[in-house]
Scaffold this motif. Structure first.
Motif, mmCIF file in Angstrom:
data_model
loop_
_atom_site.group_PDB
_atom_site.id
_atom_site.type_symbol
_atom_site.label_atom_id
_atom_site.label_comp_id
_atom_site.label_asym_id
_atom_site.label_seq_id
_atom_site.Cartn_x
_atom_site.Cartn_y
_atom_site.Cartn_z
ATOM 1 N N PRO A 262 -58.354 -52.622 -57.903
ATOM 2 C CA PRO A 262 -59.747 -52.750 -58.329
ATOM 3 C C PRO A 262 -60.518 -53.821 -57.558
ATOM 4 N N SER A 263 -59.866 -54.953 -57.276
ATOM 5 C CA SER A 263 -60.537 -56.010 -56.518
ATOM 6 C C SER A 263 -60.836 -55.569 -55.093
ATOM 7 N N THR A 264 -59.895 -54.832 -54.499
ATOM 8 C CA THR A 264 -60.111 -54.323 -53.148
ATOM 9 C C THR A 264 -61.315 -53.404 -53.094
ATOM 10 N N MET A 265 -61.390 -52.461 -54.026
ATOM 11 C CA MET A 265 -62.492 -51.505 -54.012
ATOM 12 C C MET A 265 -63.820 -52.189 -54.337
ATOM 13 N N ALA A 266 -63.780 -53.206 -55.203
ATOM 14 C CA ALA A 266 -64.999 -53.964 -55.482
ATOM 15 C C ALA A 266 -65.453 -54.718 -54.238
ATOM 16 N N PHE A 267 -64.509 -55.278 -53.480
ATOM 17 C CA PHE A 267 -64.827 -55.990 -52.239
ATOM 18 C C PHE A 267 -65.476 -55.030 -51.244
ATOM 19 N N VAL A 268 -64.889 -53.842 -51.080
ATOM 20 C CA VAL A 268 -65.441 -52.871 -50.138
ATOM 21 C C VAL A 268 -66.831 -52.432 -50.562
ATOM 22 N N SER A 269 -66.997 -52.120 -51.857
ATOM 23 C CA SER A 269 -68.311 -51.669 -52.325
ATOM 24 C C SER A 269 -69.367 -52.749 -52.130
ATOM 25 N N ALA A 270 -68.988 -54.016 -52.312
ATOM 26 C CA ALA A 270 -69.943 -55.112 -52.128
ATOM 27 C C ALA A 270 -70.345 -55.249 -50.665
ATOM 28 N N CYS A 271 -69.379 -55.105 -49.755
ATOM 29 C CA CYS A 271 -69.700 -55.192 -48.331
ATOM 30 C C CYS A 271 -70.633 -54.057 -47.907
ATOM 31 N N VAL A 272 -70.338 -52.852 -48.373
ATOM 32 C CA VAL A 272 -71.185 -51.701 -48.040
ATOM 33 C C VAL A 272 -72.579 -51.889 -48.624
ATOM 34 N N ALA A 273 -72.662 -52.399 -49.837
ATOM 35 C CA ALA A 273 -73.964 -52.627 -50.463
ATOM 36 C C ALA A 273 -74.756 -53.699 -49.711
ATOM 37 N N TYR A 274 -74.071 -54.758 -49.252
ATOM 38 C CA TYR A 274 -74.757 -55.813 -48.502
ATOM 39 C C TYR A 274 -75.296 -55.265 -47.188
ATOM 40 N N ALA A 275 -74.506 -54.439 -46.508
ATOM 41 C CA ALA A 275 -74.972 -53.835 -45.261
ATOM 42 C C ALA A 275 -76.201 -52.968 -45.514
ATOM 43 N N SER A 276 -76.170 -52.188 -46.588
ATOM 44 C CA SER A 276 -77.325 -51.346 -46.921
ATOM 45 C C SER A 276 -78.550 -52.196 -47.233
ATOM 46 N N GLU A 277 -78.340 -53.275 -47.969
ATOM 47 C CA GLU A 277 -79.426 -54.165 -48.369
ATOM 48 C C GLU A 277 -80.090 -54.811 -47.160
#
Length: 401
Positions: A65-80
């Motif tokens: 779960p922490s890994t997937m949360a880390f990935v989703s946060a990185c992708v969201a930051y790139a989109s932002e």
């Protein structure tokens, strides 16, 4: 048996390599601070700054779960920040597979060291996630292609409901999990009851309540197999299969597995349902038409298998590389909530005369997802199954004038 130093080296190398890949992802996303990652991780609160820092430190393996949360946060930051990421980097299924590979190496290290009777092993991080993760915000420049909407003016007149006496629905979902790596999915309970109700309510659904099998929190493959065998021998018109829950991917061929309460990522073949085998079982049924609806991560991988039979309609919550969405506080998961809204007529039921064909259902759900900036569903239709209906239009109650 290899020496302890060699085994430990292999396990440590796997953890360090995985952490290096997470660091590379963070850099390619614009090097967000740990504070930013904590803010953008989904579900909210699932990635404290200390956990994010630990994930890239390389000292221990983060939880899934922490890994997937880390990935989703990185992708969201790139989109932002309008940063383009490679499609492979945004493939959440690939990250899950890489984590499983690293975890197997760590588990082997533990097993071999324990057998050798010497030393302690640095444990993998214990899971800190509390719920199913949200899907990442879409990247406008790198959105994974999805199948097109249904035509604007399809020939709805040929639509029909299932023959209630010759059709069968299987509504399956897993909300409770024994593995700490698979967070509980409380919304699935409402998904299952909501779908069964919509499909069987007199005057609305096209299925008889006595011919609707509900499998909530099935514990093992045997119970699922027996239930499906009974159904496939008894159906002659329409066979519907719905699933909601976590899904896992085979590290080797990427096959989609639908999880049960006792599913383990290290033993998918024996504890989870292979979609390929499931599709073959459904294709061998006596049904004239088959409908498969999947509300799970990477559901679009179902469209890639050659096991789907003729006269089959497959409706997927998301694409082959994306995660499904469960919004905290909402009764249903995102896809099933929109699907239930559509099955009950949606906001545009006046477009249709009597029944709600699957092509219309897909178009309605896809528009809802697009409007809400949520994962866009995908579909596969063979034969004329797009004209098949599952529910009918419920006329509005008369109002006093």
């Amino acid at each position: 048996m290899p020496g302890r130093e060699a085994v430990a080296s292999g396990g440590e190398m796997a953890v360090r390599q995985f952490s290096a890949e997470l660091r590379e992802l963070r850099v390619s996303a614009g090097s967000p601070s740990f504070r930013s990652l904590e803010r953008l991780a989904e579900p909210r609160g699932s990635l404290p700054r200390s956990t994010a820092a630990e994930a890239v430190a390389g000292r221990r393996l983060p939880s899934l779960p922490s890994t997937m949360a880390f990935v989703s946060a990185c992708v969201a930051y790139a989109s932002e920040n309008s940063i383009s990421l490679a499609l492979e980097t945004q493939d959440f299924g690939r990250w899950q597979q890489r984590w499983i590979e690293a975890k197997r190496a760590v588990d082997k290290l533990r097993s071999d060291v324990t057998a050798g009777g010497s030393g302690d092993v640095e444990p993998a991080e214990q899971p800190g996630g509390r719920f199913r993760d949200q899907d990442d915000p879409p990247l406008a420049s790198n959105r994974v292609p999805s199948l097109s909407f249904a035509p604007q003016s399809p020939p709805w007149g040929r639509s029909r409901l299932p023959d209630r006496s010759r059709s069968w629905a299987v509504v399956m979902g897993t909300a409770q999990y024994e593995s700490a790596e698979l967070p509980q999915l409380l919304a699935v309970q409402d998904n299952v009851s909501g779908m069964a109700d919509a499909l069987t309510t007199p005057g609305l659904g096209g299925f008889d309540k006595n011919r609707c099998t509900v499998l909530l929190d099935a514990s093992d493959l045997t119970s699922v197999g027996r239930a499906l065998a009974d159904v496939t021998r008894s159906v002659h018109d329409v066979l519907l299969f719905y699933y909601s829950g976590h899904s896992l991917l085979d590290v080797g061929d990427g096959d989609l597995y639908l999880t049960l309460t006792g599913s383990e990522y290290t033993s998918l073949y024996f504890t989870a349902v292979s979609f390929t085998r499931l599709a073959k079982e459904l294709a061998n049924a006596r049904a004239e038409h088959t409908v498969i609806i999947l509300d799970c991560d990477y559901a679009g991988r179902a469209l890639r298998t050659g096991a789907v039979g003729d006269n089959t309609y497959v409706l997927c919550a998301t694409g082959p590389t994306r995660r499904a969405l469960a919004v905290p506080g909402e009764r249903f998961t995102a896809f099933t909530g929109d699907l239930l809204h559509a099955l009950r007529g949606g906001s545009a039921s006046r477009e249709l005369d009597e029944v709600l064909p699957l092509d219309w259902i897909y178009a309605h759900v896809a528009r809802q997802a697009e409007d809400k900036e949520r994962p866009r569903p995908q579909r596969l239709s063979t034969g004329d199954t797009g004209q098949l209906a599952l529910t009918r239009v419920v006329p509005p109650e008369p109002t006093d004038t």
